[in-house]
Design a protein around this motif. Structure first.
Motif, PDB file in Angstrom:
ATOM      1  N   THR A  11       0.763  -1.147   0.099  1.00 19.35           N
ATOM      2  CA  THR A  11      -0.021  -0.047   0.070  1.00 19.35           C
ATOM      3  C   THR A  11       0.858   1.201   0.107  1.00 19.35           C
ATOM      4  O   THR A  11       0.262   2.386  -0.424  1.00 19.35           O
ATOM      5  CB  THR A  11      -1.073   0.116   1.280  1.00 19.35           C
ATOM      6  OG1 THR A  11      -0.092   0.052   2.628  1.00 19.35           O
ATOM      7  CG2 THR A  11      -1.856  -1.026   0.973  1.00 19.35           C
ATOM      8  N   ASP A  12       2.179   1.128   0.495  1.00 24.01           N
ATOM      9  CA  ASP A  12       2.988   2.160   0.524  1.00 24.01           C
ATOM     10  C   ASP A  12       4.209   1.866   0.703  1.00 24.01           C
ATOM     11  O   ASP A  12       4.573   0.741   1.225  1.00 24.01           O
ATOM     12  CB  ASP A  12       2.490   3.442   1.535  1.00 24.01           C
ATOM     13  CG  ASP A  12       3.057   4.783   1.389  1.00 24.01           C
ATOM     14  OD1 ASP A  12       3.648   5.145   0.504  1.00 24.01           O
ATOM     15  OD2 ASP A  12       2.499   5.703   2.156  1.00 24.01           O
ATOM     16  N   ILE A  13       5.355   2.735   0.250  1.00 22.36           N
ATOM     17  CA  ILE A  13       6.843   2.516   0.744  1.00 22.36           C
ATOM     18  C   ILE A  13       7.307   3.640   1.371  1.00 22.36           C
ATOM     19  O   ILE A  13       7.599   4.681   0.584  1.00 22.36           O
ATOM     20  CB  ILE A  13       7.442   2.110  -0.627  1.00 22.36           C
ATOM     21  CG1 ILE A  13       6.919   0.926  -1.229  1.00 22.36           C
ATOM     22  CG2 ILE A  13       8.916   1.852  -0.307  1.00 22.36           C
ATOM     23  CD1 ILE A  13       7.574   0.470  -2.607  1.00 22.36           C
ATOM     24  N   LEU A  14       7.715   3.593   2.698  1.00 18.45           N
ATOM     25  CA  LEU A  14       8.070   4.891   3.294  1.00 18.45           C
ATOM     26  C   LEU A  14       9.621   4.884   3.402  1.00 18.45           C
ATOM     27  O   LEU A  14       9.994   4.762   4.584  1.00 18.45           O
ATOM     28  CB  LEU A  14       7.516   4.881   4.860  1.00 18.45           C
ATOM     29  CG  LEU A  14       5.698   4.680   4.731  1.00 18.45           C
ATOM     30  CD1 LEU A  14       5.535   4.654   6.336  1.00 18.45           C
ATOM     31  CD2 LEU A  14       5.413   5.991   4.266  1.00 18.45           C
ATOM     32  N   ALA A  15      10.136   5.012   2.251  1.00 19.28           N
ATOM     33  CA  ALA A  15      11.672   4.947   2.119  1.00 19.28           C
ATOM     34  C   ALA A  15      11.965   6.113   1.085  1.00 19.28           C
ATOM     35  O   ALA A  15      11.229   6.804   0.693  1.00 19.28           O
ATOM     36  CB  ALA A  15      12.217   3.810   1.483  1.00 19.28           C
ATOM     37  N   GLY A  16      13.455   6.384   1.092  1.00 17.16           N
ATOM     38  CA  GLY A  16      13.991   7.531   0.262  1.00 17.16           C
ATOM     39  C   GLY A  16      13.995   6.985  -1.197  1.00 17.16           C
ATOM     40  O   GLY A  16      13.505   6.033  -1.634  1.00 17.16           O
ATOM     41  N   LYS A  17      14.143   8.074  -2.080  1.00 20.03           N
ATOM     42  CA  LYS A  17      13.841   7.996  -3.519  1.00 20.03           C
ATOM     43  C   LYS A  17      14.739   6.830  -4.002  1.00 20.03           C
ATOM     44  O   LYS A  17      14.364   6.050  -4.770  1.00 20.03           O
ATOM     45  CB  LYS A  17      14.309   9.144  -4.220  1.00 20.03           C
ATOM     46  CG  LYS A  17      14.279   9.253  -5.663  1.00 20.03           C
ATOM     47  CD  LYS A  17      14.636  10.755  -6.098  1.00 20.03           C
ATOM     48  CE  LYS A  17      14.462  10.788  -7.625  1.00 20.03           C
ATOM     49  NZ  LYS A  17      14.884  11.896  -8.394  1.00 20.03           N
ATOM     50  N   GLN A  18      16.107   6.696  -3.521  1.00 15.69           N
ATOM     51  CA  GLN A  18      17.052   5.627  -3.990  1.00 15.69           C
ATOM     52  C   GLN A  18      16.463   4.130  -3.679  1.00 15.69           C
ATOM     53  O   GLN A  18      16.420   3.357  -4.388  1.00 15.69           O
ATOM     54  CB  GLN A  18      18.223   5.961  -3.212  1.00 15.69           C
ATOM     55  CG  GLN A  18      19.595   4.787  -3.912  1.00 15.69           C
ATOM     56  CD  GLN A  18      19.465   5.053  -5.607  1.00 15.69           C
ATOM     57  OE1 GLN A  18      19.560   6.246  -6.023  1.00 15.69           O
ATOM     58  NE2 GLN A  18      19.621   4.189  -6.538  1.00 15.69           N
ATOM     59  N   ALA A  19      16.039   4.093  -2.553  1.00 15.63           N
ATOM     60  CA  ALA A  19      15.586   2.697  -1.982  1.00 15.63           C
ATOM     61  C   ALA A  19      14.232   2.378  -2.967  1.00 15.63           C
ATOM     62  O   ALA A  19      14.170   1.105  -3.249  1.00 15.63           O
ATOM     63  CB  ALA A  19      15.143   2.847  -0.704  1.00 15.63           C
TER      64      ALA A  19
END
Length: 75
Positions: free
Chosen positions: A15-23
């Motif tokens: 539903t979502d990925i709460l990580a940085g752009k690179q990850a």
């Protein structure tokens, strides 16, 4: 719920990925993105990698990034 909190043999939808752009880009390169339904194949008992299956591919996700992937159980 976080990916690392799921049970083995459970189908979940990202539903979502709460990580940085690179990850997020790295996950996308592995074929993992928001909206995908995956199967939790295997989990380590002690904060090790989580083995998931998406389509015909099996992918190991480290516990650190698994904590940043939010999912919902598919019933």
């Amino acid at each position: 719920m976080k990916l690392n909190e799921c049970k083995t043999k459970q189908f979940v939808k990202i539903t979502d990925i709460l990580a940085g752009k690179q990850a997020i880009q790295n996950l996308n390169k592995m074929g993992i993105k928001i909206g995908d339904t995956i199967l939790i194949k295997n989990k380590s008992l002690v904060k090790g990698p989580i083995l998931i299956k998406k389509d015909e591919s099996e992918i190991a996700i480290g516990n650190g990034i698994a904590e940043k992937i939010l999912v919902a159980v598919v019933t």
